[in-house]
Design an enzyme around this catalytic site. Structure first.
Site, mmCIF file in Angstrom:
data_model
loop_
_atom_site.group_PDB
_atom_site.id
_atom_site.type_symbol
_atom_site.label_atom_id
_atom_site.label_comp_id
_atom_site.label_asym_id
_atom_site.label_seq_id
_atom_site.Cartn_x
_atom_site.Cartn_y
_atom_site.Cartn_z
ATOM 1 N N THR A 96 0.148 6.783 -4.752
ATOM 2 C CA THR A 96 0.688 8.009 -4.144
ATOM 3 C C THR A 96 1.993 7.622 -3.436
ATOM 4 O O THR A 96 2.038 7.557 -2.204
ATOM 5 C CB THR A 96 -0.312 8.623 -3.143
ATOM 6 O OG1 THR A 96 -0.844 7.572 -2.324
ATOM 7 C CG2 THR A 96 -1.431 9.363 -3.822
ATOM 8 N N CYS A 110 1.728 1.225 2.610
ATOM 9 C CA CYS A 110 0.811 1.980 3.480
ATOM 10 C C CYS A 110 1.521 2.359 4.774
ATOM 11 O O CYS A 110 1.879 3.512 4.974
ATOM 12 C CB CYS A 110 -0.435 1.156 3.769
ATOM 13 S SG CYS A 110 -1.508 0.998 2.332
ATOM 14 N N THR A 150 -4.325 7.301 -0.750
ATOM 15 C CA THR A 150 -3.845 7.868 0.508
ATOM 16 C C THR A 150 -3.025 9.120 0.211
ATOM 17 O O THR A 150 -2.086 9.067 -0.588
ATOM 18 C CB THR A 150 -2.973 6.835 1.240
ATOM 19 O OG1 THR A 150 -3.717 5.622 1.320
ATOM 20 C CG2 THR A 150 -2.589 7.307 2.621
ATOM 21 N N TYR A 175 6.015 -8.346 1.450
ATOM 22 C CA TYR A 175 6.073 -7.453 2.615
ATOM 23 C C TYR A 175 5.252 -7.974 3.787
ATOM 24 O O TYR A 175 5.408 -7.493 4.909
ATOM 25 C CB TYR A 175 5.677 -6.018 2.239
ATOM 26 C CG TYR A 175 4.204 -5.722 2.268
ATOM 27 C CD1 TYR A 175 3.571 -5.300 3.434
ATOM 28 C CD2 TYR A 175 3.428 -5.861 1.127
ATOM 29 C CE1 TYR A 175 2.211 -5.046 3.460
ATOM 30 C CE2 TYR A 175 2.077 -5.609 1.139
ATOM 31 C CZ TYR A 175 1.476 -5.199 2.310
ATOM 32 O OH TYR A 175 0.126 -4.960 2.331
ATOM 33 N N LYS A 196 -7.105 8.547 7.694
ATOM 34 C CA LYS A 196 -6.399 7.461 6.994
ATOM 35 C C LYS A 196 -4.920 7.434 7.408
ATOM 36 O O LYS A 196 -4.354 6.371 7.687
ATOM 37 C CB LYS A 196 -6.530 7.657 5.474
ATOM 38 C CG LYS A 196 -5.682 6.719 4.649
ATOM 39 C CD LYS A 196 -6.176 5.292 4.741
ATOM 40 C CE LYS A 196 -5.183 4.318 4.124
ATOM 41 N NZ LYS A 196 -5.513 2.929 4.415
ATOM 42 N N ASN A 242 -2.778 4.360 10.031
ATOM 43 C CA ASN A 242 -1.554 3.604 9.703
ATOM 44 C C ASN A 242 -0.370 4.066 10.541
ATOM 45 O O ASN A 242 0.525 3.272 10.849
ATOM 46 C CB ASN A 242 -1.244 3.718 8.209
ATOM 47 C CG ASN A 242 -2.145 2.791 7.405
ATOM 48 O OD1 ASN A 242 -2.691 1.845 7.953
ATOM 49 N ND2 ASN A 242 -2.312 3.078 6.137
ATOM 50 N N ARG A 293 -9.626 0.796 3.907
ATOM 51 C CA ARG A 293 -8.923 0.219 5.068
ATOM 52 C C ARG A 293 -8.744 -1.278 4.936
ATOM 53 O O ARG A 293 -8.505 -1.961 5.916
ATOM 54 C CB ARG A 293 -9.753 0.457 6.326
ATOM 55 C CG ARG A 293 -9.948 1.887 6.636
ATOM 56 C CD ARG A 293 -11.191 2.037 7.473
ATOM 57 N NE ARG A 293 -11.068 3.196 8.330
ATOM 58 C CZ ARG A 293 -12.027 3.619 9.132
ATOM 59 N NH1 ARG A 293 -13.162 2.970 9.193
ATOM 60 N NH2 ARG A 293 -11.843 4.679 9.881
ATOM 61 N N VAL A 294 -8.908 -1.788 3.730
ATOM 62 C CA VAL A 294 -8.872 -3.240 3.550
ATOM 63 C C VAL A 294 -7.478 -3.807 3.771
ATOM 64 O O VAL A 294 -6.483 -3.114 3.608
ATOM 65 C CB VAL A 294 -9.327 -3.610 2.129
ATOM 66 C CG1 VAL A 294 -10.807 -3.397 1.975
ATOM 67 C CG2 VAL A 294 -8.532 -2.829 1.089
HETATM 68 N N1 LIG Z 1 -3.007 -1.689 -1.513
HETATM 69 C C1 LIG Z 1 -3.524 -1.395 -0.334
HETATM 70 O O1 LIG Z 1 -3.608 -2.246 0.541
HETATM 71 C C2 LIG Z 1 -4.061 -0.011 -0.028
HETATM 72 C C3 LIG Z 1 -4.890 0.157 1.082
HETATM 73 C C4 LIG Z 1 -5.398 1.416 1.347
HETATM 74 C C5 LIG Z 1 -5.074 2.476 0.522
HETATM 75 N N2 LIG Z 1 -4.252 2.299 -0.551
HETATM 76 C C6 LIG Z 1 -3.948 3.455 -1.385
HETATM 77 O O2 LIG Z 1 -4.673 3.333 -2.605
HETATM 78 C C7 LIG Z 1 -3.919 3.924 -3.677
HETATM 79 C C8 LIG Z 1 -3.747 2.892 -4.781
HETATM 80 O O3 LIG Z 1 -2.985 1.804 -4.251
HETATM 81 P P1 LIG Z 1 -2.844 0.437 -5.023
HETATM 82 O O4 LIG Z 1 -2.185 -0.503 -4.091
HETATM 83 O O5 LIG Z 1 -4.154 0.033 -5.629
HETATM 84 O O6 LIG Z 1 -1.841 0.876 -6.211
HETATM 85 P P2 LIG Z 1 -1.395 0.037 -7.491
HETATM 86 O O7 LIG Z 1 -0.059 0.510 -7.868
HETATM 87 O O8 LIG Z 1 -1.639 -1.418 -7.239
HETATM 88 O O9 LIG Z 1 -2.431 0.472 -8.616
HETATM 89 C C9 LIG Z 1 -2.534 1.739 -9.130
HETATM 90 C C10 LIG Z 1 -2.885 1.658 -10.608
HETATM 91 O O10 LIG Z 1 -3.104 2.987 -11.083
HETATM 92 C C11 LIG Z 1 -2.634 3.068 -12.421
HETATM 93 N N3 LIG Z 1 -2.456 4.489 -12.751
HETATM 94 C C12 LIG Z 1 -1.506 5.355 -12.330
HETATM 95 N N4 LIG Z 1 -1.742 6.596 -12.797
HETATM 96 C C13 LIG Z 1 -2.875 6.506 -13.546
HETATM 97 C C14 LIG Z 1 -3.634 7.451 -14.281
HETATM 98 N N5 LIG Z 1 -3.308 8.755 -14.322
HETATM 99 N N6 LIG Z 1 -4.731 7.022 -14.955
HETATM 100 C C15 LIG Z 1 -5.075 5.712 -14.916
HETATM 101 N N7 LIG Z 1 -4.408 4.781 -14.218
HETATM 102 C C16 LIG Z 1 -3.330 5.174 -13.527
HETATM 103 C C17 LIG Z 1 -1.368 2.231 -12.406
HETATM 104 O O11 LIG Z 1 -1.030 1.776 -13.702
HETATM 105 C C18 LIG Z 1 -1.773 1.078 -11.469
HETATM 106 O O12 LIG Z 1 -2.274 -0.049 -12.178
HETATM 107 C C19 LIG Z 1 -2.597 4.391 -3.049
HETATM 108 O O13 LIG Z 1 -2.696 5.743 -2.695
HETATM 109 C C20 LIG Z 1 -2.495 3.550 -1.797
HETATM 110 O O14 LIG Z 1 -1.715 4.180 -0.818
HETATM 111 C C21 LIG Z 1 -3.764 1.074 -0.847
#
Ligand SMILES: NC(=O)c1ccc[n+]([C@@H]2O[C@H](COP(=O)([O-])OP(=O)(O)OC[C@H]3O[C@@H](n4cnc5c(N)ncnc54)[C@H](O)[C@@H]3O)[C@@H](O)[C@H]2O)c1
Length: 438
Positions: free
Chosen positions: A82, A256, A117, A330, A202, A206, A150-151
């Site tokens: 997102t 985040c 998120t 980061y 959430k 942050n 929240r990891v």
């Molecule tokens: N990384 C973190 O520490 C963290 C922590 C809390 C929340 N989040 C939230 O979790 C969500 C995911 O974050 P992330 O870091 O895992 O992202 P990321 O970019 O690492 O992974 C997302 C994956 O989704 C795939 N994707 C996109 N659209 C798709 C679809 N329609 N169908 C199938 N696959 C699809 C992408 O190819 C990608 O591999 C975000 O909203 C982020 O804000 C992340």
């Protein structure tokens, strides 16, 4: 029970692996064919402590498979990106496309959970209508809600299990079903609530951290002006039992803390002035760090005796300054460079005419990474510690000093062993530590 996890990134893949290790049948879905292919071979492209050791086992057990298309399942978990769009609003297109791919597969009794998120209201206003195109009714025919993650990257596999969790449902029954689903592996408490509260929680978590960091960054500038050490100020303040000031630095990165506050501003611009200002303060920190670097380099060109230790000599004019930056991720000990303020700092230094080299032992597949520290520092006039990766804790300052043209060190993280660096001949500066270099 079969679970379909849509999006196999930093959050989705560990979550899918965790459900699979708990004995559930998991289909991981990603639109990226390479991720799917690699996972089916038992490999992961993500650097996360312990994950590469887990994946071959869960894939070999048959509990975790990957595909580019979802299949019918008992529960669907959406973990797609997102990001911010150019107007600093949430781009929900990935969430919507995930919802469209699930809708034809929905069956009565299913559970759908959004983990991405998102601005408050996303589940009810954006996800629910798309899922209901299936002809089924959320709350009546299937459960729907939001359960944020929240990891902390680098410790995801442990925190997925031990952290407390929020299960927000569009109704009480949905919240209960979602809580029961995550009980498969969560050992922390799971708090049931309504979906909008879960979404705002959430964002608020942050944003609290972003505002706190902005405060620390202001304190850093104030400390420089007052000739004191902000790191010492914060360390001592935090001995107060009810004070917890975060760390200053060259900016806030990751997708985040640097992103989520905007999701609040987007919905409530008038009521979120502190939140917006904090974001802006933190966004300006890479430029502030660049100002510090410029100040140090101009001291080489025009040495001011009072700012230098006795015996330090510098040639006037160093030509095009060379800056070596250690760390571009980061945060420490991860390979993730999304929204990294160090990338903004490097861009800014280059814009000011400096020749910048960098080294990051965690970052792969990004052109320009010097093979090691000494290759990055060879002939440099200034060394900047951008990220306090563990590898940089015990630098061989004598070798680094020998490789450099001028021995200047800017510690943007307050974590350099200043004594060791000084005894190798460095002039050590630190963001927030008693100099006014700008
Ligand atoms: N990384 C973190 O520490 C963290 C922590 C809390 C929340 N989040 C939230 O979790 C969500 C995911 O974050 P992330 O870091 O895992 O992202 P990321 O970019 O690492 O992974 C997302 C994956 O989704 C795939 N994707 C996109 N659209 C798709 C679809 N329609 N169908 C199938 N696959 C699809 C992408 O190819 C990608 O591999 C975000 O909203 C982020 O804000 C992340």
């Amino acid at each position: 029970m079969k679970i379909c996890v849509i999006g196999l990134g930093y959050i989705g893949l560990p979550t899918a692996a965790m459900f699979a290790r708990s004995g559930l049948d998991v289909l991981g879905v990603d639109c990226n064919e390479t991720i799917v292919h690699e996972l089916n071979q038992g490999r992961t492209l993500i650097e996360e402590d312990g994950l590469a050791e887990w994946i071959p086992g869960v894939v070999a057990s048959g509990k975790l498979r990957a595909s580019t298309t979802p299949e019918e399942a008992d529960a669907f978990i959406i973990t797609v990106p997102t990001p911010l769009d150019v107007e600093k609003k949430a781009d929900l297109s990935f969430v919507e496309s995930a919802a469209r791919s699930i809708a034809p597969l929905l069956r009565p009794g299913n559970i759908v959970v959004l983990e991405s998120t998102s601005p408050a209201g996303t589940v009810e206003e954006r996800l629910k209508p798309l899922l209901e195109q299936s002809g089924l009714s959320a709350g009546t025919d299937f459960s729907l809600g939001y359960s944020p993650e929240r990891v902390i990257p680098g410790n995801i596999l442990r925190e997925l299990v031990t952290n407390d969790r929020i299960a927000g449902g569009i109704d009480g029954a949905s919240a209960k079903k979602i809580a029961a689903l995550y009980r498969a592996f969560v050992q922390g408490s799971i708090y049931e609530t309504d979906v909008r509260t879960a979404e705002l929680c959430k964002l608020a978590e942050n944003t609290y951290r972003d505002v706190n960091i902005a405060f620390a960054n202001e304190l850093a500038k104030i400390s420089e002006d007052q000739g004191v050490d902000v790191w010492e100020v914060i360390r001592l303040c935090n001995r107060h039992p009810r004070v917890n000031i975060h760390q200053p630095g060259p900016g806030v990165g990751g997708h985040c803390i640097a992103v989520d506050p905007w999701f609040i501003v987007e919905k409530n611009p008038e009521d979120s002035q502190l939140i917006r200002l904090s974001r802006e303060i933190n966004d300006r920190m890479p430029l502030y760090a660049a100002d510090l670097a410029s100040g140090i380099l101009s001291a080489i060109e025009h040495p001011a005796e009072e700012e230098h230790p006795v015996g330090a000599t510098y040639p006037k004019g160093v030509g095009r300054p060379v800056v070596a930056v250690l760390g571009i991720a980061y945060k420490p000990n991860v390979d993730d460079t999304r929204e990294s303020p160090i990338l903004t700092l490097i861009e800014e230094l280059e814009r000011r005419g400096m020749d910048v080299r960098w080294h990051d032992p965690h970052v792969r597949n990004r052109p320009g990474n010097a093979p090691d520290v000494l290759e990055a520092t060879e002939g440099a006039d200034l060394l900047i510690l951008g990220v306090n990766h563990t590898e940089f804790r015990q630098l061989d300052y004598r070798s680094v000093a020998r490789s450099m043209r001028h021995r200047n060190l800017l510690d943007a993280r307050g974590s350099v062993d200043a004594e060791a660096a000084r005894s190798a001949g460095f002039l050590v500066y630190a963001l927030g530590r008693g100099h006014r270099l700008r």
